[in-house]
Scaffold this active site. Structure first.
Site, PDB file in Angstrom:
ATOM      1  N   HIS A   1      36.875  37.983   7.443  1.00  0.00           N
ATOM      2  CA  HIS A   1      36.371  39.001   6.489  1.00  0.00           C
ATOM      3  C   HIS A   1      37.308  40.218   6.380  1.00  0.00           C
ATOM      4  O   HIS A   1      37.056  41.275   6.917  1.00  0.00           O
ATOM      5  CB  HIS A   1      34.923  39.400   6.757  1.00  0.00           C
ATOM      6  CG  HIS A   1      34.523  39.697   8.168  1.00  0.00           C
ATOM      7  ND1 HIS A   1      35.183  40.595   8.970  1.00  0.00           N
ATOM      8  CD2 HIS A   1      33.475  39.220   8.903  1.00  0.00           C
ATOM      9  CE1 HIS A   1      34.582  40.669  10.143  1.00  0.00           C
ATOM     10  NE2 HIS A   1      33.534  39.838  10.121  1.00  0.00           N
TER      11      HIS A   1
ATOM     12  N   ASN B   1      36.950  44.261   6.683  1.00  0.00           N
ATOM     13  CA  ASN B   1      35.741  44.587   7.428  1.00  0.00           C
ATOM     14  C   ASN B   1      35.993  44.407   8.917  1.00  0.00           C
ATOM     15  O   ASN B   1      36.415  43.348   9.363  1.00  0.00           O
ATOM     16  CB  ASN B   1      34.562  43.720   6.973  1.00  0.00           C
ATOM     17  CG  ASN B   1      34.200  43.950   5.519  1.00  0.00           C
ATOM     18  OD1 ASN B   1      34.221  43.047   4.705  1.00  0.00           O
ATOM     19  ND2 ASN B   1      33.885  45.183   5.178  1.00  0.00           N
TER      20      ASN B   1
ATOM     21  N   HIS C   1      29.611  44.531  -1.898  1.00  0.00           N
ATOM     22  CA  HIS C   1      29.213  45.602  -0.988  1.00  0.00           C
ATOM     23  C   HIS C   1      30.195  45.714   0.182  1.00  0.00           C
ATOM     24  O   HIS C   1      30.617  46.812   0.534  1.00  0.00           O
ATOM     25  CB  HIS C   1      27.806  45.349  -0.436  1.00  0.00           C
ATOM     26  CG  HIS C   1      26.735  45.329  -1.466  1.00  0.00           C
ATOM     27  ND1 HIS C   1      26.279  46.465  -2.100  1.00  0.00           N
ATOM     28  CD2 HIS C   1      26.035  44.297  -2.006  1.00  0.00           C
ATOM     29  CE1 HIS C   1      25.343  46.151  -2.962  1.00  0.00           C
ATOM     30  NE2 HIS C   1      25.171  44.840  -2.931  1.00  0.00           N
ATOM     31  N   HIS C   2      30.559  44.587   0.779  1.00  0.00           N
ATOM     32  CA  HIS C   2      31.491  44.609   1.906  1.00  0.00           C
ATOM     33  C   HIS C   2      32.879  45.098   1.485  1.00  0.00           C
ATOM     34  O   HIS C   2      33.562  45.776   2.254  1.00  0.00           O
ATOM     35  CB  HIS C   2      31.614  43.208   2.525  1.00  0.00           C
ATOM     36  CG  HIS C   2      30.522  42.858   3.479  1.00  0.00           C
ATOM     37  ND1 HIS C   2      29.262  42.507   3.064  1.00  0.00           N
ATOM     38  CD2 HIS C   2      30.509  42.800   4.836  1.00  0.00           C
ATOM     39  CE1 HIS C   2      28.514  42.243   4.130  1.00  0.00           C
ATOM     40  NE2 HIS C   2      29.243  42.422   5.220  1.00  0.00           N
TER      41      HIS C   2
ATOM     42  N   ASP D   1      29.359  34.989   5.319  1.00  0.00           N
ATOM     43  CA  ASP D   1      28.955  35.740   6.514  1.00  0.00           C
ATOM     44  C   ASP D   1      27.442  35.938   6.496  1.00  0.00           C
ATOM     45  O   ASP D   1      26.912  36.964   6.942  1.00  0.00           O
ATOM     46  CB  ASP D   1      29.677  37.090   6.594  1.00  0.00           C
ATOM     47  CG  ASP D   1      29.590  37.737   7.975  1.00  0.00           C
ATOM     48  OD1 ASP D   1      29.370  37.005   8.956  1.00  0.00           O
ATOM     49  OD2 ASP D   1      29.717  38.971   8.067  1.00  0.00           O
TER      50      ASP D   1
ATOM     51  N   ALA E   1      25.367  44.169   8.867  1.00  0.00           N
ATOM     52  CA  ALA E   1      25.181  43.056   9.803  1.00  0.00           C
ATOM     53  C   ALA E   1      25.108  41.752   9.026  1.00  0.00           C
ATOM     54  O   ALA E   1      24.027  41.259   8.702  1.00  0.00           O
ATOM     55  CB  ALA E   1      23.918  43.270  10.628  1.00  0.00           C
ATOM     56  N   GLY E   2      26.269  41.195   8.695  1.00  0.00           N
ATOM     57  CA  GLY E   2      26.289  39.987   7.894  1.00  0.00           C
ATOM     58  C   GLY E   2      25.940  40.285   6.450  1.00  0.00           C
ATOM     59  O   GLY E   2      26.063  41.415   5.978  1.00  0.00           O
TER      60      GLY E   2
END
Length: 386
Positions: free
Chosen positions: A219, A222, A253-254, A276, A311-312
């Protein structure tokens, strides 16, 4: 010999020796679970299935699924495994790596043994390609939602204990930890894909991990050192090093849309879309678990720990493909990032493509890129999307 002929408005194919392309109209012929022919036009014989719009694509391949439908994979019982495996085809996913996040090594080893015993008795649905261990060999400076109390250096004994079942196919680690480069070599020699992640490494340390055999970055952007003009980190090396495939959580969002576009432009043909996904994926807002810790799924956005740490995700992989197209990535590139690229990376060239000899794992995506029908090995395992 069981056979199936599907004709479609459009088909994304990977002819032998050539790059992936879209043909319209197109067809796929299947025999005994394997694709025997795929091409442009319409055969003379009548199809068993005709898809009037959208796209017939290879089944999606997700290398990072912590949980789904209310279940966390690390402590899932047999019923939970059945639920996830039988329902992931609703999202277009036909092959995945259940992902176990940081826990004590003995706890992860026990989870692997439990999974090994369960895997022999799963229903038809999504293929389990092995297990992705995301930790415990991570940086406490970039721990994200992982429990810092369980982070540790990768000793030869711990690596051996985790390899014992033969289920581990991907390990995320921080290459700056003591013993990490030796661990990369050991894992690579054992046929395990190594990914740099949850790491505060410099670009040089990340390159050293690639020298030792690492081939992925978990990822991108992140929980890792990023892009600084005088202090380049993991993300910089992921973008410029042709040996590394950056995983990308494209839930918008990430990673911001413009940054996601940068990743695709800087690493053409190397990007791997991942979800994720946490236990909250596919579920209503509420409280769930990730690695034994509570997480909250809000009305909007990704799940969060009590301290506000992401968280994921609650992302579907077909949604990630649609998001990629929505930010301007061409359709072939977007689909490849969720099919052929991850399949090749994990050493499964029989998956992730529509080509003669490949497994007949297929998904019909509607014009909105949402899954309508999914086949695994030529057998329909989901129908009803709209």
């Amino acid at each position: 010999m069981a056979s199936l002929l599907i004709t479609a408005h459009s088909v994304i194919i990977t002819p032998t020796g050539t790059s992936t392309r879209v043909v319209s109209p197109g067809y796929v012929r299947v025999a005994d679970g394997v694709i025997v022919e795929a091409g442009e036009g319409r055969p003379a014989d009548p199809p068993d299935v005709d898809l009037p719009d959208g796209l017939l694509a290879p089944g999606l391949v997700d290398l990072q699924v912590n949980g789904f439908y209310g279940h966390d994979m690390v402590d899932a019982d047999e019923a939970a495994w059945h639920t996830v495996v039988s329902r992931l085809p609703e999202t277009g996913v036909t092959a995945f790596l259940p992902t176990f996040i940081t826990a004590p090594v003995e706890t992860q080893a026990a989870a692997l043994r439990r999974a090994r015993d369960i895997l022999s008795n799963l229903p038809a649905g999504t293929r389990v390609l092995g297990v992705h261990l995301e930790g415990p060999f991570l940086s406490d400076k970039r721990k994200g939602a992982h429990n810092a109390a369980h982070l540790t250096d990768p000793s030869p004994e711990d690596v051996a204990a985790l390899l014992e079942t033969g289920l581990v196919k991907l390990v995320t680690l921080a290459p700056e930890r003591n013993g990490a480069l030796d661990a990369v070599r050991t894992l690579t020699e054992a046929g395990v894909l190594v990914s740099v992640g949850h790491s505060d490494a410099t670009a040089e340390q990340t390159a050293a991990a690639a020298d030792a055999g690492a081939r992925m970055v978990t990822h991108i952007f992140n929980a890792q050192s990023g892009v600084h003009h005088r202090d380049p980190g993991v993300a910089v090396q992921a973008l410029i090093d042709d040996r590394l495939s950056p995983g990308l959580i494209l839930d918008l969002h990430h990673v911001a849309p413009k940054v996601a576009e940068l990743v695709f432009r800087a690493a053409p043909g190397r990007v791997v879309l991942v979800t994720d996904a946490a236990a909250s994926a596919g579920m209503p807002p509420g409280t769930y678990e990730l690695g034994g810790e509570p997480i909250t799924m809000p009305e909007q956005g990704p799940p969060l720990r009590a301290d506000g740490t992401i968280a994921g995700s609650g992302l579907r992989l077909d949604e990630a493909v649609g998001n990629a197209v929505g930010i301007g990535i061409d359709l072939v590139t977007a689909v490849d990032a969720a099919t052929r690229v991850p399949a090749d990376l994990i050493g499964r060239p029989d998956l992730g493509r529509i080509a003669p000899g490949a497994a007949a794992d297929l998904v019909w995506l509607g014009p909105d890129h949402r899954t309508r029908t999914t086949w695994a090995g030529g057998q329909k395992v989901f129908e009803g999307g709209s």
